[in-house]
Structures are given as C-alpha cells and as structure tokens.
Write a protein that holds these residues in place. Structure first.
Motif, PDB file in Angstrom:
ATOM      1  N   UNK C 109      33.029  24.168   8.520  1.00  0.00           N
ATOM      2  CA  UNK C 109      33.790  25.379   8.875  1.00  0.00           C
ATOM      3  C   UNK C 109      33.525  26.501   7.860  1.00  0.00           C
ATOM      4  N   UNK C 110      33.392  26.135   6.572  1.00  0.00           N
ATOM      5  CA  UNK C 110      33.063  27.147   5.564  1.00  0.00           C
ATOM      6  C   UNK C 110      31.783  27.905   5.895  1.00  0.00           C
ATOM      7  N   UNK C 111      30.813  27.217   6.503  1.00  0.00           N
ATOM      8  CA  UNK C 111      29.571  27.891   6.872  1.00  0.00           C
ATOM      9  C   UNK C 111      29.799  29.002   7.896  1.00  0.00           C
ATOM     10  N   UNK C 112      30.806  28.839   8.753  1.00  0.00           N
ATOM     11  CA  UNK C 112      31.130  29.890   9.722  1.00  0.00           C
ATOM     12  C   UNK C 112      31.915  31.015   9.049  1.00  0.00           C
ATOM     13  N   UNK C 113      32.862  30.644   8.170  1.00  0.00           N
ATOM     14  CA  UNK C 113      33.642  31.675   7.461  1.00  0.00           C
ATOM     15  C   UNK C 113      32.724  32.589   6.662  1.00  0.00           C
ATOM     16  N   UNK C 114      31.720  32.005   6.025  1.00  0.00           N
ATOM     17  CA  UNK C 114      30.891  32.757   5.081  1.00  0.00           C
ATOM     18  C   UNK C 114      29.629  33.358   5.693  1.00  0.00           C
ATOM     19  N   UNK C 115      29.378  33.131   6.968  1.00  0.00           N
ATOM     20  CA  UNK C 115      28.109  33.583   7.537  1.00  0.00           C
ATOM     21  C   UNK C 115      28.005  35.110   7.453  1.00  0.00           C
ATOM     22  N   UNK C 116      26.903  35.641   6.884  1.00  0.00           N
ATOM     23  CA  UNK C 116      26.881  37.058   6.504  1.00  0.00           C
ATOM     24  C   UNK C 116      26.389  38.048   7.557  1.00  0.00           C
ATOM     25  N   UNK C 117      25.893  37.566   8.694  1.00  0.00           N
ATOM     26  CA  UNK C 117      25.380  38.477   9.737  1.00  0.00           C
ATOM     27  C   UNK C 117      26.215  38.309  10.996  1.00  0.00           C
ATOM     28  N   UNK C 118      26.097  39.234  11.951  1.00  0.00           N
ATOM     29  CA  UNK C 118      26.794  39.038  13.226  1.00  0.00           C
ATOM     30  C   UNK C 118      26.406  37.697  13.856  1.00  0.00           C
ATOM     31  N   UNK C 119      27.429  36.934  14.229  1.00  0.00           N
ATOM     32  CA  UNK C 119      27.254  35.592  14.782  1.00  0.00           C
ATOM     33  C   UNK C 119      27.841  35.584  16.184  1.00  0.00           C
ATOM     34  N   UNK C 120      27.022  35.221  17.157  1.00  0.00           N
ATOM     35  CA  UNK C 120      27.402  35.379  18.555  1.00  0.00           C
ATOM     36  C   UNK C 120      27.321  34.045  19.270  1.00  0.00           C
ATOM     37  N   UNK C 121      28.400  33.679  19.974  1.00  0.00           N
ATOM     38  CA  UNK C 121      28.400  32.447  20.774  1.00  0.00           C
ATOM     39  C   UNK C 121      28.042  32.786  22.210  1.00  0.00           C
ATOM     40  N   UNK C 122      27.059  32.071  22.743  1.00  0.00           N
ATOM     41  CA  UNK C 122      26.693  32.200  24.158  1.00  0.00           C
ATOM     42  C   UNK C 122      27.151  30.904  24.822  1.00  0.00           C
ATOM     43  N   UNK C 123      28.371  30.940  25.372  1.00  0.00           N
ATOM     44  CA  UNK C 123      29.033  29.734  25.855  1.00  0.00           C
ATOM     45  C   UNK C 123      28.591  29.463  27.287  1.00  0.00           C
ATOM     46  N   UNK C 124      27.615  28.563  27.404  1.00  0.00           N
ATOM     47  CA  UNK C 124      26.907  28.320  28.662  1.00  0.00           C
ATOM     48  C   UNK C 124      27.584  27.297  29.569  1.00  0.00           C
ATOM     49  N   UNK C 125      28.744  26.790  29.168  1.00  0.00           N
ATOM     50  CA  UNK C 125      29.449  25.784  29.969  1.00  0.00           C
ATOM     51  C   UNK C 125      30.711  25.361  29.240  1.00  0.00           C
ATOM     52  N   UNK C 126      31.336  24.251  29.677  1.00  0.00           N
ATOM     53  CA  UNK C 126      32.592  23.825  29.051  1.00  0.00           C
ATOM     54  C   UNK C 126      32.473  23.645  27.540  1.00  0.00           C
ATOM     55  N   UNK C 127      33.546  24.024  26.839  1.00  0.00           N
ATOM     56  CA  UNK C 127      33.631  23.882  25.391  1.00  0.00           C
ATOM     57  C   UNK C 127      34.902  23.110  25.055  1.00  0.00           C
ATOM     58  N   UNK C 128      34.790  22.167  24.103  1.00  0.00           N
ATOM     59  CA  UNK C 128      35.905  21.287  23.772  1.00  0.00           C
ATOM     60  C   UNK C 128      36.057  21.195  22.253  1.00  0.00           C
ATOM     61  N   UNK C 129      37.298  21.081  21.801  1.00  0.00           N
ATOM     62  CA  UNK C 129      37.609  20.731  20.412  1.00  0.00           C
ATOM     63  C   UNK C 129      37.077  21.695  19.380  1.00  0.00           C
ATOM     64  N   UNK C 130      36.368  21.156  18.385  1.00  0.00           N
ATOM     65  CA  UNK C 130      35.868  21.960  17.272  1.00  0.00           C
ATOM     66  C   UNK C 130      34.965  23.108  17.736  1.00  0.00           C
ATOM     67  N   UNK C 131      34.272  22.944  18.859  1.00  0.00           N
ATOM     68  CA  UNK C 131      33.405  24.035  19.336  1.00  0.00           C
ATOM     69  C   UNK C 131      34.243  25.197  19.878  1.00  0.00           C
ATOM     70  N   UNK C 132      35.486  24.924  20.233  1.00  0.00           N
ATOM     71  CA  UNK C 132      36.410  25.984  20.652  1.00  0.00           C
ATOM     72  C   UNK C 132      37.096  26.606  19.440  1.00  0.00           C
ATOM     73  N   UNK C 133      37.570  25.762  18.529  1.00  0.00           N
ATOM     74  CA  UNK C 133      38.397  26.289  17.435  1.00  0.00           C
ATOM     75  C   UNK C 133      37.619  27.205  16.508  1.00  0.00           C
ATOM     76  N   UNK C 134      36.323  26.944  16.282  1.00  0.00           N
ATOM     77  CA  UNK C 134      35.557  27.840  15.415  1.00  0.00           C
ATOM     78  C   UNK C 134      35.187  29.157  16.096  1.00  0.00           C
ATOM     79  N   UNK C 135      35.454  29.282  17.396  1.00  0.00           N
ATOM     80  CA  UNK C 135      35.111  30.543  18.079  1.00  0.00           C
ATOM     81  C   UNK C 135      35.826  31.747  17.452  1.00  0.00           C
TER      82      UNK C 135
END
Lengths: 275, 275, 275
Positions: C109-135
């Motif tokens: 999760x720290x890697x997402x908090x600290x990521x220094x450039x625009x970070x974009x999710x392309x959610x191509x289908x159902x998302x569950x659990x940790x893949x939802x919470x880090x959105x």
C-alpha cells in the motif's frame, strides 16, 4: 409478523425494557432498538429524553447486541429540540440555564461520537434540528421517502451543533452544507441521499419491511469484525470530533444568551401559540 | 425593476461606489454586490482587478451588509488570470516578476479564506482558472445553466491554486478532482453541481430573478447567527487553508520560471495572436 | 490497430519487458502499462504478484513515462487477495504468517501512497477486496460498465485496508462507505461513479478504445506540471495516509489470528472447494 417487520407504532410493550418514560428500548436478534416515543409531540427531545437516550446508548454499548438502531414512533422521526425547554426561563436564570443546556448537549453528542458499535438510523419520517445534525455521526442512515431533513438554525438566531459544522461540509461539500446549515434549506429524502447524508431511501409502504430484513442480515455478521472496523473508520476523526463538539456548544451558549436569539425564539413561540 | 432582479449589465451607475476601475460595487438591502466589470475582456483578472477585488472584500467585511456577492458583468463570469500579465516580461525580469505575482496571488486568496461573512458566487456565465479554483472558498455558489468550469493548468505548464489542490479533492473526491485539475476537463454547470462545487443551477432566462429573490431572503436572516455559523464551519480548516495557499503559491513561482511553463504560455499567446 | 486501442488480452508479448511471472509491463507513448496477468485466477493477487506490482511501480516511478496505468488481463480487473495465501498455514505458524502478511500488505500500500506520477486505474471488469480499497490512492479511475466493486471484509471476519478506512469516508461520506466496508454492499460501476470512487464509466464495447485515446492525450501534456500537481494534491494527506495504512495493517494482523476470522475464512474455502 415479528416486531422488526411491523411498524414501530405497533411495537408490543412486552418487548420493551421498563423504566423509560420517553423511549421504547428492546433487544432481539442481536439488535438493540431505541425508539423515540413521544409521538404526540412529534418526538421532540425534552430534557428527559436527552438523558434517556444517553442512558440507552450506554447500555447498548455494553449489551450483547451487534448493531444498535435509533428510530421514531409515529409519523415523525424527530422534530428536534423541544423549544419548551426554553419557554419557562425567567430573565435572571438565562445565563445559568444556557450553561446547563450547553453541557447537556455536549454530553449528548459525545455519546454518539464515542458509540463503539455500528449505529444505524431508521428515519421513519421528517427529521428536524439536532436529530438531523447528529446523523453525520451514525454509520448508516436509512430513510423512508416521506422523510425530510431540516436544520432551521439561523431562523432561530442559533448555530449548528451535533458536529454538523464539521461533518456536513465533509459529507456534501461547503456549497451544499451552507445552504442547509445557514440558509435553512429543507432536503427531501432523495436530496439527502444524493448528498451522502442518507445511505438509501425506500418507498414508505415497504420501508419497515425492507430495512429490518437488511438489518437482521447485518446483525448476523461477525460481531468483532464489525465493531473493530467501525472504530477503525472513526479513529482518525475522533479527537477532532470532540474538539468540534466543544466549540459548537461553546458558541451555542453565547448564542442562547444573545438578544438576537432570544427575540427570534420568542417570536417563534408566540406565532406557534397563536395557531 | 430593482437592480437586484435585473441583469448586472443594466446596473445603474448611481448604485455604485465610485473609485473602482475594474469593478462595480454597491450595497443595498443588506447585500454588498461586487461585479467584475471588464466585459469586453470576458472579465479577465489583471493586476488592477486583483487589487480592487481585495479592496472591495476588505470594505465588505466591515460594512453593514449581511452577505456579500461576487458576480460578473456581461456573458462571462470570469475568464481567469489575464495572460497579458505575463506578456511584457523580458528575460532578466522573470524571477522578480514571478515572486511579485506569487505574493499578489497569495494575498488575493487569503482574502477569500479570511472573509468573515457569507460569501456567495453568482456565476452568470463561463468561469476559468482562478475564478473557478477559489469557488471552494465561497459559502454558496449559484450558477446559470450557461456556466462552465474550466481549469486548464497543465496545458499552460502550471499547477492549481486558490486552495483547489486541497478543497476540490475534499468536495468531489480525488478521482474527479484530478481529471479537472491535472487533465483540464471542462465541467458543465450540471456536472459541477452534481460534484458539489456548485450549490444549484438555474435556467439562464430566470437565473437573475430567482437567485436575487433568494439572496434577498437570506440577507434578512439574523446577521450575527449567519456570520458566527459561517466562521464555525470554517474554523477547523482555516489554518490548513493558509498552509495550502502558501504551498500552492510557492510551487507556482517555481513553475512560472520553468522552461516548460514559459514555452507553453508563449505558444498559447502566439496561437491567440494569430486568430 | 495499436496495442493501446486493442484489448489487453491481445497484447503482443513483444511489447512486454521480460522477467515478470504474474504481470505484463510495457512502456510506450509516455505511458507505462502494468497488466495483472493471471486471467485464469481472475487476477487474484498471490504473494508473487504483490512483490511484482511493487517492483513494477518502483521502475515506473523512475522511467521516462508521464503516466502509469494499472489494468487487468481477461474478464476480471482483479479478484483481490488470493485466499490460497491463507490455505496452507498450520496452527503453529499462524502468528508468524500474519506478521509477514501484514508487513507485505503495508509495504504494498505504501507504494501506492508514495507513487510520484499520475496513476490511473483502467478497471476492465469486476474488482474485489484490496484491488478496490487502493482505488482511493489512484488519481483517475476509468471503468467499463461491466465492472463491479466489492469489499466483503466482514464476511471473512476481516477489516478494511488500502487506506479505505480513511479515503472512502472522505470520498463518499460515512453513510455510504460503511455500507460498503462493513456490510459488504457490492457497487455497480454507475454507483461507484456517482459516489466519486470512479471518475467515469464507459460502455464495455468501446471501453478500451475511448480510454486509451484519452490516456494518450494526457500523456502528451507537460510532464513536470502533471507530476508536481499530483504531488501537490497529495501533499496534505501523505503523512496521514501512512499513519492510516500502519493502523489498518496492525488491526488486520490481530484479525487474522482471531478465531472469528479463521473460522470465517475456513468456512469460505470449504464452501468453495465443494463447488
């Protein structure tokens, strides 16, 4: 039909713990249900009801229920602070009464900030004033489509409480919160839901049935997981909410002894007594 | 018809205080109205207008009005920072000019953060740049359905100001705020309202009439109750907003002297001059 | 057709850097694209994938791309934490494994908090659990209308992670966040968009084409302006997000060794193995 699916008005007295004058309180199926029970007064909160709600929340926090529900008996959810609390105050007592009322209010709101289990509002009809502002401290808010949400503070020369000055801008943004908290805009259930104050709205004729079926399912989930998750969602805010509550009550005490507020309240009570 | 219900374009000069070059300012019925008045320039904010808006806000804070309104004269609400502010800068002056512009901007935004009475934007047409970003510091934002909201910072190699880097994610969530503040998405009035940046949208042909009727009613509410409630809603944020404003202006000063920004702005001005 | 406009399933292997077992990673047109590539497992995240996503994010932070995109290969975006991570643990190892898993999650999760450039999710289908919470830690989230968003933590006796306990109430308000994070409500793409978790929803049949056209345009904007603006929007929150992440992982470690969680997970795995 079980008491959970029927209207609260028909609540059988045998389900209730004795000892409350203004509430009906019962625990069944892991749910503690606190019903505001002054339907002829539209469930206006007088001093006795403030005290009994705090007592009921303290007991619910410690009993073996998984979730706690607050709802109203009759057509209204709650018409807010009973203005008769203000009615019999003579001049010399004003400052003293304002201090007492401010302490009562702060203590009351603290019970919502600190409540340790999922707390769910079942808004069965119109909600006014303090019953609206504390909704930001509930975890889930279900409302009938008959419900409305109204916080007419400035009409009475007063100011927001129940942590609404902090939670409402956080929930809906300042542009929407100000119209409600300063300029007395009354929200429909659909508007309150769209702004995030209400979780979901149900048609009035299926409201009790749908909501209680859902609550029964929630109450069967792992209890520690729910309580711990709730406290986690609240943990970053708790200290700030206590600070906000103190500040709001401090300002309200000053408002209550102001000429502006006194004349606005008196004018309101006079209009009402002429009806 | 009174000046409040007619279009600002027809504002009678006799209502205006003298002494403003870029604004019309008047006080009537407890409302101080500040009108951006460079309609031929789409109300672009040049250095003179920055200074006059600050002066008008300082006076409105102290006058006997209950609420203060900002709006624009003509078809536009405001087309943002006048890029001619950048046009006549020679190489050696860049750093010095950036520092000056950064201080001006910080001071300008501070006037919105600290404004002590309800502050209402009447967005009479398209809004761009700084006129959009400071909307998060207004208490209520009413918009005609002709209004749009556009913050094309990265197109010009710049970065967000007006406390939008903090307020917009708070109001609409980061997923929406980033598309607007980094990727230059232009919002319609309906979109801005749905995201909470705008309080309510009105049809253009009844906009002025409906909005001013409402504002007149607001201005007759108890004045202390309104001012105290506004400050209460802002009190938890004020220190943080000043910190955000300082940080945004510090970063913008660095942006303005960067090659990336300089070439983006020059390219924009050249394209414009060829039209 | 270029790889950006075709479905990720058809991604030509020649675009990919070698060395990943669970991902496909490529950089083209200023975009680094990280594709979750266990389509037969619905892109469930096992320990290897946690480690590879961190490695890919570290490299993307330093490469010459302007924006970074995360998406999934196949019908699912991501089915969340691979519960087989839990399956082969014997009694004596539980505490040690929970500590290890908690550290892995916190680091992830720290890697997402600290990521220094625009970070974009392309959610191509159902998302569950940790893949939802880090959105909530992404800057933009685009979703196909086939996507759903589900965080069934309490069903498994667990508690929220990915900073969702802080970000979800901030994005959508507590009344909506609690129903999702405590009471397992599954959102449609339209619901997630209306609540601000998703930036925009696209029809599935034009999803890839529309989204990649937009991303290509974003990736041509001034790179420093984008990176600096992103960090500005995050700067006020970063310290708090690290605090939240630590607290969430600490609580999850306690959850994982609890009887309540163990029996809920075992019951889930048994039901699944009977299908």
């Amino acid at each position: 039909t079980s008491s959970e699916t029927s209207s609260p008005v028909k609540e059988s007295p045998s389900d209730s713990e004795s000892g409350y004058e203004t509430l009906e309180v019962s625990t069944k199926n892991n749910i503690t249900k606190i019903v505001l029970n002054r339907p002829k007064m539209k469930n206006a909160i007088n001093v006795k009801m403030y005290e009994e709600i705090m007592e009921a929340l303290e007991k619910a926090a410690k009993d073996d229920s998984v979730i706690t529900v607050l709802t109203g008996n009759g057509d209204y959810y709650c018409s807010g602070n009973d203005l008769n609390n203000f009615a019999n105050i003579s001049g010399g007592e004003i400052k003293e009464m304002a201090d007492k009322a401010g302490e009562l209010l702060k203590n009351f709101v603290n019970h919502f900030i600190d409540f340790p289990k999922p707390l769910i509002a079942v808004v069965n009809g119109p909600a006014v004033g303090i019953s609206v502002t504390v909704l930001g401290l509930f975890d889930v808010v279900y409302a009938t489509d008959r419900a409305t949400f109204h916080t007419p503070f400035s009409n009475l020369g007063q100011s927001p409480e129940g942590c609404s000055s902090y939670m409402f801008p956080k929930i809906m943004g300042l542009a929407k919160a100000t119209e409600m908290l300063l300029f007395n805009k009354k929200l429909t259930a659909a508007e309150a839901c769209s702004l995030g104050l209400v979780t979901e709205v149900f048609p009035d004729n299926t409201f009790q049935k749908e909501v209680w079926a859902r609550l029964k399912a929630y109450a069967s989930l792992p209890r520690n997981s729910l309580a711990i998750s709730k406290r986690l969602l609240r943990s970053m805010e708790k200290e700030k909410l206590h600070e906000v509550n103190s500040q709001e009550c401090k300002i309200l005490k000053e408002r209550w002894v102001s000429d502006e507020c006194m004349s606005a309240v008196m004018s309101f009570l006079q209009k009402k007594s002429k009806l």
